[in-house]
Motif scaffolding. Structure first.
Motif, PDB file in Angstrom:
ATOM      1  N   TYR A 185       0.999  -1.057   0.140  1.00 37.48           N
ATOM      2  CA  TYR A 185      -0.082  -0.011   0.026  1.00 37.48           C
ATOM      3  C   TYR A 185       0.703   1.289   0.060  1.00 37.48           C
ATOM      4  O   TYR A 185       0.237   2.335  -0.235  1.00 37.48           O
ATOM      5  CB  TYR A 185      -0.805   0.007   1.293  1.00 37.48           C
ATOM      6  CG  TYR A 185      -1.846  -1.012   1.353  1.00 37.48           C
ATOM      7  CD1 TYR A 185      -3.090  -1.051   0.237  1.00 37.48           C
ATOM      8  CD2 TYR A 185      -1.792  -2.239   2.158  1.00 37.48           C
ATOM      9  CE1 TYR A 185      -3.766  -2.196   0.478  1.00 37.48           C
ATOM     10  CE2 TYR A 185      -2.569  -3.258   1.934  1.00 37.48           C
ATOM     11  CZ  TYR A 185      -4.011  -3.392   0.994  1.00 37.48           C
ATOM     12  OH  TYR A 185      -4.702  -4.239   0.906  1.00 37.48           O
ATOM     13  N   ARG A 188       0.043   4.360  -2.284  1.00 34.13           N
ATOM     14  CA  ARG A 188      -1.340   4.144  -2.788  1.00 34.13           C
ATOM     15  C   ARG A 188      -2.314   4.617  -1.950  1.00 34.13           C
ATOM     16  O   ARG A 188      -3.516   4.303  -1.763  1.00 34.13           O
ATOM     17  CB  ARG A 188      -1.609   2.543  -2.937  1.00 34.13           C
ATOM     18  CG  ARG A 188      -0.586   2.107  -4.200  1.00 34.13           C
ATOM     19  CD  ARG A 188      -0.853   0.794  -4.307  1.00 34.13           C
ATOM     20  NE  ARG A 188      -2.151   0.434  -5.126  1.00 34.13           N
ATOM     21  CZ  ARG A 188      -2.720  -0.774  -5.068  1.00 34.13           C
ATOM     22  NH1 ARG A 188      -1.815  -1.851  -4.615  1.00 34.13           N
ATOM     23  NH2 ARG A 188      -3.927  -0.923  -5.441  1.00 34.13           N
ATOM     24  N   MET A 189      -2.059   5.407  -0.697  1.00 37.55           N
ATOM     25  CA  MET A 189      -2.736   5.914   0.154  1.00 37.55           C
ATOM     26  C   MET A 189      -2.478   7.513   0.269  1.00 37.55           C
ATOM     27  O   MET A 189      -2.062   8.033   1.260  1.00 37.55           O
ATOM     28  CB  MET A 189      -2.645   5.386   1.709  1.00 37.55           C
ATOM     29  CG  MET A 189      -2.931   3.871   1.781  1.00 37.55           C
ATOM     30  SD  MET A 189      -4.710   3.762   1.936  1.00 37.55           S
ATOM     31  CE  MET A 189      -4.944   2.091   1.436  1.00 37.55           C
ATOM     32  N   GLU A 199     -10.389  -0.078  -5.610  1.00 33.08           N
ATOM     33  CA  GLU A 199     -10.040  -1.429  -5.161  1.00 33.08           C
ATOM     34  C   GLU A 199      -9.478  -1.503  -3.720  1.00 33.08           C
ATOM     35  O   GLU A 199      -9.653  -2.596  -3.129  1.00 33.08           O
ATOM     36  CB  GLU A 199      -8.779  -1.941  -6.005  1.00 33.08           C
ATOM     37  CG  GLU A 199      -7.639  -1.034  -6.100  1.00 33.08           C
ATOM     38  CD  GLU A 199      -6.434  -1.373  -7.277  1.00 33.08           C
ATOM     39  OE1 GLU A 199      -5.929  -2.486  -6.915  1.00 33.08           O
ATOM     40  OE2 GLU A 199      -6.655  -0.910  -8.115  1.00 33.08           O
ATOM     41  N   ASN A 200      -9.055  -0.270  -2.898  1.00 29.87           N
ATOM     42  CA  ASN A 200      -8.514  -0.264  -1.716  1.00 29.87           C
ATOM     43  C   ASN A 200      -9.531   0.213  -0.752  1.00 29.87           C
ATOM     44  O   ASN A 200      -9.518   0.091   0.509  1.00 29.87           O
ATOM     45  CB  ASN A 200      -7.149   0.650  -1.740  1.00 29.87           C
ATOM     46  CG  ASN A 200      -6.062   0.368  -2.427  1.00 29.87           C
ATOM     47  OD1 ASN A 200      -5.728  -1.251  -2.585  1.00 29.87           O
ATOM     48  ND2 ASN A 200      -5.229   0.771  -3.031  1.00 29.87           N
ATOM     49  N   LEU A 244      -8.834   0.442   6.727  1.00 30.66           N
ATOM     50  CA  LEU A 244      -8.270   1.673   5.701  1.00 30.66           C
ATOM     51  C   LEU A 244      -7.471   2.667   6.652  1.00 30.66           C
ATOM     52  O   LEU A 244      -6.555   3.260   6.172  1.00 30.66           O
ATOM     53  CB  LEU A 244      -9.517   2.285   4.853  1.00 30.66           C
ATOM     54  CG  LEU A 244      -8.731   2.830   3.598  1.00 30.66           C
ATOM     55  CD1 LEU A 244      -9.775   2.624   2.522  1.00 30.66           C
ATOM     56  CD2 LEU A 244      -8.686   4.311   4.092  1.00 30.66           C
TER      57      LEU A 244
END
Length: 502
Positions: A185, A188-189, A199-200, A244
């Motif tokens: 991740y 990607r955050m 998708e996350n 998340l």
């Protein structure tokens, strides 16, 4: 409190003298001023505003409710448009406000920021650049802070006290497997979270503990460390906050591949509040004003506002309202819109600033973290570690985060006897983190009670934006309690996004 303590400091020499051994009793005989600020007392003014005399109607284009980061960012984005912003408190910033004692200014809430990767949201980065806060480093692909004097050096960033014994970081040894688990991740955050790929977003449907257990068991030392850091950032533990939110905490910046600047002025995030205020017309922003009622009409919106400074009510007609205040207020101001927010959970916080009359002998660290049986106590921030060209006092800012079902404990702070008990308990805990007691050095104590300090990002909370399903097109919402993480960058972006809708 700082968050991501995986990278070890290069030296253990700082442990000398910090044995935590004094730990004893705080004297009830010491004399010092205690001042309490409570958002509960401010909220109760809702019931007083309706009795003030009513003035004639005035007209404007837009009304902004709330003078925290989100409301101020919305005003900054509106620029030259005709608007008025109303804030109930006597100071700007909400949970990013500050307090003064003589010449000293210190934080009473959010107190730091970290440099931003280039994949963060362009709108908020652009505003910070226009405010002359950040500058882009094209080699590192990072937005760094301009005023380097407010950066906290790596050598004094933090120390952790585990059951009273000092060590170098919150995370236990051997966390490499945990980092490997989160590795996919990295990068990607982003912030704001609205930019996270679909998708996350599945991680928003389970708790952080549940997600970790899909890979392996959660050892007790690692669980304690994770729970501390989740409580510190999000107001609850890993068995309550979403996966998340937890994954984002550890992977939202390149912590493990390069240096990420830590920016912490003495006044905390009130620094950013002032930067925003500097670009706003003072005649359009108002403290000590409370919005009592919002009525949507055929020709626009009528807003009733109480001006406590002059003891009058005003009716204001406008075309749009940006509601950037606490969403609990909708329950009384516009009940039809409250139903969207009535499932939001909030964390209660108490912040205590201990103003010391002279400087303590122990070496200072910016963040002093506490892992102990007193799970509501997170530790303190030390002003001696922050840049101050003319330091006269030393300020220790202690943080407490309470469980939701113990919010009632904050009401006791309004009683002078109970507020002194809170101060005494905090002083006992602080003494456990110093080699010499601080009792006789205390000149004043400032206490800020925030019954609903931040929304807790539980599973299902993120991405639930009230602006996607507005009952009234004339009213838009800003603030981190509108499906956002309780972070500065999120608040900033939410204000900009709301302003763009009108």
């Amino acid at each position: 409190m700082n968050r991501r303590r995986f990278i070890r400091l290069s030296s253990g020499a700082f442990l000398t003298g910090l044995t935590g051994g004094c730990g004893g009793q705080s004297s009830e005989d010491n004399q010092y001023e205690i001042k309490v600020v409570s958002d509960r007392l401010q909220a109760h003014q809702l019931f007083q505003g309706n009795v003030l005399p009513l003035d004639d109607v005035i007209n404007t284009d837009a009304i902004i409710v709330g003078g925290g980061i989100a409301g101020l960012a919305a005003a900054a984005h509106l620029g030259a448009r005709d608007y008025h912003l109303f804030e109930l408190s006597d100071r700007w910033g909400g949970s990013s406000s500050s307090q003064r004692h003589g010449r000293e200014e210190f934080s009473q809430g959010a107190h730091y920021e970290l440099a931003y990767p280039d994949y963060y949201g362009a709108e908020a980065l652009g505003l910070l650049e226009r405010l002359n806060v950040i500058v882009f480093d094209g080699i590192r692909r990072m937005w760094d802070f301009r005023e380097k004097q407010y950066l906290i050096p790596q050598s004094i960033k933090s120390i952790c006290f585990d059951r009273g014994q000092p060590r170098e970081g919150v995370m236990p040894e051997g966390e490499e497997r945990f980092l490997d688990f989160l590795g996919p991740y990295l990068g990607r955050m982003p912030l704001p979270t609205r930019l996270i790929e679909k998708e996350n977003r599945r991680l928003n449907e389970m708790t952080f503990h549940e997600y970790i257990r899909t890979e392996s068991e959660l050892p007790e030392p690692l669980r304690r460390a994770i729970d501390y850091q989740m409580l510190d950032d999000y107001g609850s533990t890993g068995d309550q906050i979403s996966a998340l939110a937890g994954v984002h905490y550890y992977t939202c910046r390149p912590y493990y591949t390069q240096k990420v600047e830590l920016f912490s002025p003495p006044q905390g995030n009130a620094y950013f509040v002032q930067k925003l205020l500097d670009v706003l017309p003072p005649e359009q922003i108002h403290l000590h004003h409370m919005v009592n009622n919002i009525t949507v009409e055929k020709q626009g919106v009528e807003v009733e506002v109480s001006d406590f400074a002059v003891g009058r009510r005003r009716r204001i007609r406008c075309q749009n309202v940006i509601f950037a205040g606490h969403k609990l207020g909708l329950k009384y101001i516009l009940p039809k819109l409250y139903s969207f927010f009535n499932q939001v959970s909030y964390a209660p916080w108490v912040v205590l600033n201990f103003v010391l009359r002279d400087h303590h002998r122990d070496r200072s660290f910016w963040q002093n973290e506490w892992l102990g049986k007193e799970t509501d106590f997170l530790g303190f921030v030390d002003s001696d570690s922050q840049y101050n060209p003319n330091p006269k006092k030393r300020v220790l800012t202690a943080y407490f985060c309470l469980p939701e079902d113990q919010r009632w404990r904050l009401t006791s702070l309004e009683d002078p006897v109970e507020s002194k008990r809170w101060a005494s308990r905090a002083m006992i805990l602080l003494n456990k983190m110093f080699s010499h007691p601080i009792d006789n050095l205390v000149e004043a104590i400032y206490i800020k009670a925030m019954g609903h300090a931040m929304p807790i990002p539980k599973p299902g909370y993120l991405f639930r934006d009230a602006n996607d399903a507005r009952l009234y097109p004339e009213i838009v919402f800003a603030g981190v309690d509108n499906g956002r993480l309780p972070l500065f960058f999120e608040a900033l972006d939410s204000g900009i996004s709301a302003a763009k809708l009108i």
